[in-house]
Every structure is written in C-alpha cells, then in structure tokens.
Design a protein around this motif. Structure first.
Motif, mmCIF file in Angstrom:
data_model
loop_
_atom_site.group_PDB
_atom_site.id
_atom_site.type_symbol
_atom_site.label_atom_id
_atom_site.label_comp_id
_atom_site.label_asym_id
_atom_site.label_seq_id
_atom_site.Cartn_x
_atom_site.Cartn_y
_atom_site.Cartn_z
ATOM 1 N N SER A 172 -13.171 0.798 2.842
ATOM 2 C CA SER A 172 -11.894 1.506 2.790
ATOM 3 C C SER A 172 -12.108 3.001 2.957
ATOM 4 N N ASN B 203 -3.958 1.034 7.543
ATOM 5 C CA ASN B 203 -5.058 1.008 6.582
ATOM 6 C C ASN B 203 -5.663 -0.394 6.538
ATOM 7 N N LYS B 204 -7.002 -0.473 6.633
ATOM 8 C CA LYS B 204 -7.692 -1.766 6.633
ATOM 9 C C LYS B 204 -8.755 -1.792 5.543
ATOM 10 N N GLU B 205 -9.287 -2.977 5.288
ATOM 11 C CA GLU B 205 -10.364 -3.116 4.311
ATOM 12 C C GLU B 205 -11.730 -2.855 4.930
#
Length: 413
Positions: free
Chosen positions: A152, A165-167
């Motif tokens: 993150s 937003n991504k992991e």
C-alpha cells in the motif's frame, strides 16, 4: 695456370655469389594471420625497407599495426591480430530478460573493443553495471533479477492520490499526490515502486493563515474564520472617533497576513493601550487618552523587559510597546535525560532570565559527547539547549535515590 690457381679463383667466385644472394634477400615471407590477409606489398622476395599491408575479414577488428616493414631480416613491429566480433542473439537477450539501451531486442554484432549498454525488461533490475565490452568474440551479459512489488502507498496528511488505491503495485508503477486546498506540495509529487519499496513521498505544507490580526480600535466586518486560504481577504472598520489609515483589509499570502491598517484617533486622541504578553500596565486602562499621554509597563519577576517601558500617544497612535522575554527553567528531568548537572549551583531546578548563561557538567561516570552543544548554555526566550554526555567506559548504573526535599528556585536580581 696451375691447379692451385684454378681452385682459388673458384672459391672467390662462389663467395661473391653468396654475398650477392644475401644482399638481395633481406626478409623471409611475411607472417600469415588468422581471419585476415595481405592486401598490398606482396612479392616473391623481400628486401630491406619493403612494406606489406594487412586487412581483416569483414566483421573482424584489426589489433596492432596494419603495416609491417622489412628491417634487418625481420618484419617489424610484429604481425597484427584480427579480433572476432561478439554476436548477441534475440534468444540470449530473452533468456536474460535483457533489452538493448534503445529498448529493442534483436540479433546484432558488436565489434571487439566496443561497449554496449543494456537494460532489463519491466519487473526486473540490473545487479551490476549496464555497460559491457566485447573482446575477441567474448562479452559478459549483465544479470537481471526479479523486482519486488510494493504494498500500500504511504499516507500523506492533507493530500489525495490520483487514481485507484490498490493493495499491491507492480515494480515501476507511479502514484501522484495532490495536496488539499491551502497546502503546498514540497518535494516531487510522484512516488515510484522500486525494489519493493516506494520512493520518498512529498510533504504538504500548510500555507494558509490563522485568525486575522486584531487591530486596536477596529473590528472585522467580514465573516470570521479560524483558517484562511491563500489569497483570502479580511476587511476592517474603525471604531467611532477613529480614522482608517491605509487599506481597510489584509490578505493571506503563504501563511502570513499582509501589513494591517491602523485606526488613528480623531483630534490626536488614542484608544486603549496595546496589551503585551506576560506584562502589565502600571495604571488602569481607559477607552480614550489625550494627545501626549505616557503609560508605563512592567514585566513579572525573572522576565526581561525588552524595549522602552513607556508608550506615548502621538497623533492618535501609541508608540511601540515593550516585550517581556520569558524565563528559563533548568529542570532535573531535562538534565537527567542528557546526563548533565549544574556545575556551580547545587539546586535541582534553576530559574534564569532570558539572556543569562547556565554552565553544565557531565554527571559522574559520563563523558562529554563530541557532538554536544556548548556546556555554557544561554537562555533564549524561555528555551535552553542542553549539552549531552555519554556513558564512559567505566560508567556504572546508579539507581535514583528518593528524596522528599522541596524543589528550590534561585531568584536572580
């Protein structure tokens, strides 16, 4: 002629023939070289100062002199070499996850002695220099290893990110930050995923202004706010019997308000005197003062009065008031954290005025830290920069002793 005379004449003739033959053939045939040939100067016999020229086969690089000269029966400066080029195939590049520096992947030749720059394909990184040199058909290709993905993205207060937003993020991915209104981006606005870590994120600096300044004998006519964005304006009006001097507003620019206007009393009179922090008037304040009135301020004990203690009403305005500089307290807790103690005063807590100097020393078992600030510290507007000591080689841990003694204060006149 006798038989002996015939023999002498024959030997002399043979000797002269041998000398002529030696003088005519100075060098043997020039040496042959691999992957090259003589292109000029070739003869059936070579004499002193004859020259030959060599040329390498296509793709090969000549190392040494391309011309040899016959000198005293030998060829100088020695035969050259034809060095083989390096061949790099598309399959080799793919196996190593490599690209050429121009981003292409194809079969090509590199002349011996030349350098070639490589780069890794997406998701891989080089483990050594990207530039390699070819020598006589051999070149060591650089190695690429798998890059780690990034987790993150770092949180930046008072900022938003552009995009989703991504992991997990792939190596080389970029994220851009946008600071909120009233904040300025400090540093590169983008971060990049490299080697499993993000590059340093930016910082959003608050460039807004706090509450608008208070102006004696004036009031704000616009809406009151706790925080103003850059470019905001706040307007004022003077109280009755006072006249505005200068513009009737202030503007917020990079955390600061512009120069505030003043309200001058009509007829030369002044309004209430300015209030100073940590100080008091020696007289009861009034709402209005005649021209020429003088008032006096006083600071509390241990505070230092800076400037004139008097103000005077001149042309409807007060002259500049003084400032009360706050005192400093050298406490046992602060000294303990830095392993120091007072050098000349036995008290556990010491109060000094702004501008005064306190001298410290290391506690027993500790040595002065070479990177420490001076051990003679000055009180500057309520702040002391403590020196530091570090444990010595023979330092022992000393447990604190409980004492019920009351903290003492040193009053300086």
């Amino acid at each position: 002629m006798t038989p002996l005379s015939h023999t002498v004449v024959f030997l002399l003739w043979m000797g002269c023939a041998t000398c002529k033959a030696s003088a005519g053939a100075a060098c043997e045939d020039p040496p042959l070289i691999d992957f090259g040939e003589i292109v000029s100067g070739h003869k059936s016999a070579y004499k002193e100062s004859d020259r030959v020229q060599y040329l390498c086969n296509p793709g090969y690089t000549l190392s040494g002199s391309e011309r040899l000269t016959c000198h005293e029966k030998i060829w100088v400066p020695g035969p050259p070499q034809c060095l083989a080029p390096c061949t790099i195939t598309k399959q080799q590049l793919e196996a190593q996850n490599l690209l050429l520096s121009n981003g292409q992947r194809r079969t090509f030749l590199i002349q011996s002695g030349q350098r070639q720059e490589f780069m890794c394909t997406t998701g891989f990184k080089l483990t050594a220099s990207p530039i390699k040199q070819c020598f006589n058909g051999h070149i060591e290709l650089p190695s690429c290893v798998t890059e780690m993905p990034c987790g993150s993205i770092p949180k930046v207060p008072n900022a938003q990110i552009e995009g989703r937003n991504k992991e997990m993020y792939e190596p080389g991915e970029t994220i851009r930050y946008q600071c909120d209104a009233g904040f300025l981006t400090v540093g590169p606005p983008e971060i990049i995923c490299r080697e499993g870590n993000w590059t340093a994120p930016p910082f959003c600096e608050d460039v807004s202004c706090g509450a608008a300044p208070e102006i004696p004998n004036a009031y704000i006519t616009s809406a009151h706010q706790e925080r103003y964005l850059p470019g905001a304006r706040v307007q004022y009006e003077c109280d009755s019997n006072f006249q505005m001097m200068g513009g009737n507003y202030v503007t917020c620019t990079n955390r600061k308000w512009s120069q505030a206007p003043t309200c001058r009393g009509k007829g030369g009179k002044c309004g209430p005197p300015p209030v100073i922090e940590n100080g008091d008037l020696l007289s009861f304040p009034m709402q209005e003062y005649p021209q020429g009135t003088t008032l006096e301020y006083k600071c509390p004990s241990l505070y230092v009065l800076e400037g004139s203690q008097y103000i005077t009403c001149t042309d409807g305005q007060w002259t500049s008031p003084p400032v009360c500089l706050v005192a400093c307290a050298a406490s046992e807790e602060d000294m303990g954290r830095n392993n120091v103690e007072l050098k000349w005063v036995p008290e556990r807590k010491l109060y000094v005025r702004s501008g005064d100097v306190i001298e410290f020393q290391c506690k027993r078992g500790y040595l002065e830290d070479p990177a420490s600030s001076p051990f003679r510290a000055q009180c500057v507007e309520g702040t002391i920069e403590y020196p530091r000591c570090k444990p010595g080689r023979s330092a022992k841990v000393i447990l604190p002793v409980s004492e019920n003694t009351q903290m003492m204060k040193l009053k300086l006149n």
